[in-house]
Design a protein around this motif. Structure first.
Motif: not given
Length: 305
Positions: A253-254, A258-261, A279, A284, A289
């Motif tokens: 996770e960032t 905001k982002h779950c990669l 993502e 993405v 990130y």
């Protein structure tokens, strides 16, 4: 049976135990072993005559001993040279010169009837040969002739089905796949099962660990070329049913959440250039990130750069 007799021929040849006393051959009926259901008997007379009875019909021929262990046999004006000839436990083996696959096998008619000889061969082959039975995926059985003093199947072992060298080029058991050429094992593979995108697959593996170069042998649905997840932390790319890439999947996770990669890493030890970043199942967008104070991923066209 023929494969066991071939084995005997090789064994006797290696110890040079040739037929040197021609009298051991003469004045008795030798029943020829064949797969044509013919009742064929050979009788070598002391004067060089050879009588062959085929289902009761007599064919006249002649024979001559050239040197120790070598015979010339003449039938219908055709002559053949038999240069490796042995008597072993009342079994007569005559091999044609320069052709290892062309040999004649007989048993002494005064010692056995047909059923007794088959029983003798079965007991003898179990005592002499180092064999292992394989139960195949179709519930048939194959017999593997392993090397002496070995207890595992290995490359070069011969495979018999119904006591004949198999012409099959591929065998499948519960745990393995075997590739063959002319009845000999040329490849041994691990058989394993996986699930990708709700599709069940069976893979032919070079080792216990799924690797690049392994191939899909069975699946319950058509497998399109592409990337697939196995569980949550393993990814593979398939082209024409072959695994051409393998990835370790790391989910992160960032820092701003905001982002779950999902990073598909070529090196299981961590991130490196060329790793793929997804993502929600898609590459993405290009950008940076930040995963921690010290770690930021820069991604271009879905790859870490």
């Amino acid at each position: 049976m023929y494969e066991y007799l071939k084995f005997l021929l090789v064994k006797l040849k290696s110890i040079d135990d040739k037929l040197t006393v021609i009298a051991l051959l003469q004045n008795k009926f030798w029943v020829r072993i064949n797969d044509k259901n013919l009742n064929e008997k050979w009788f070598f007379k002391e004067n060089g005559e050879l009588l062959i009875s085929i289902n009761g019909n007599i064919v006249d021929g002649r024979y001559e001993q050239l040197s120790e262990g070598s015979l010339i046999v003449e039938l219908d004006k055709n002559k053949i040279l038999l240069n490796q000839n042995f008597i072993y436990n009342d079994i007569l083996l005559l091999k044609k010169d320069s052709d290892d696959s062309d040999f004649y096998a007989f048993y002494d008619d005064s010692k056995f009837n047909n059923s007794e000889f088959e029983q003798f061969i079965e007991v003898s082959r179990k005592e002499v040969l180092n064999t292992k039975i394989l139960k195949l995926a179709d519930n048939t059985e194959a017999e593997v002739l392993m090397k002496p003093n070995k207890n595992i199947i290995s490359l070069g072992d011969s495979v018999l089905i119904n006591q004949k060298l198999t012409v099959l080029e591929f065998l499948e058991t519960a745990n393995n796949f075997y590739e063959l050429k002319e009845g000999e094992i040329t490849g041994i593979f691990i058989k394993d099962k996986y699930k990708i995108a709700e599709i069940n697959i069976v893979v032919k593996q070079h080792s216990k660990i799924l690797s690049v170069g392994d191939t899909i042998v069975h699946s319950n649905e058509f497998i399109h070329d592409g990337r697939y997840k196995i569980g949550s932390n393993l990814g593979i790319e398939i082209i024409a049913k072959e695994i051409c890439s393998k990835y370790s999947i790391i989910t992160c996770e960032t820092l701003n959440k905001k982002h779950c990669l999902e990073v598909w890493c070529m090196d299981s030890m961590g991130f490196s250039n060329g790793d793929l970043v997804f993502e929600n199942g898609e590459f993405v967008q290009d950008g940076k990130y930040r995963l921690s104070i010290l770690k930021t991923l820069r991604v271009v066209a879905g790859e870490i750069v």
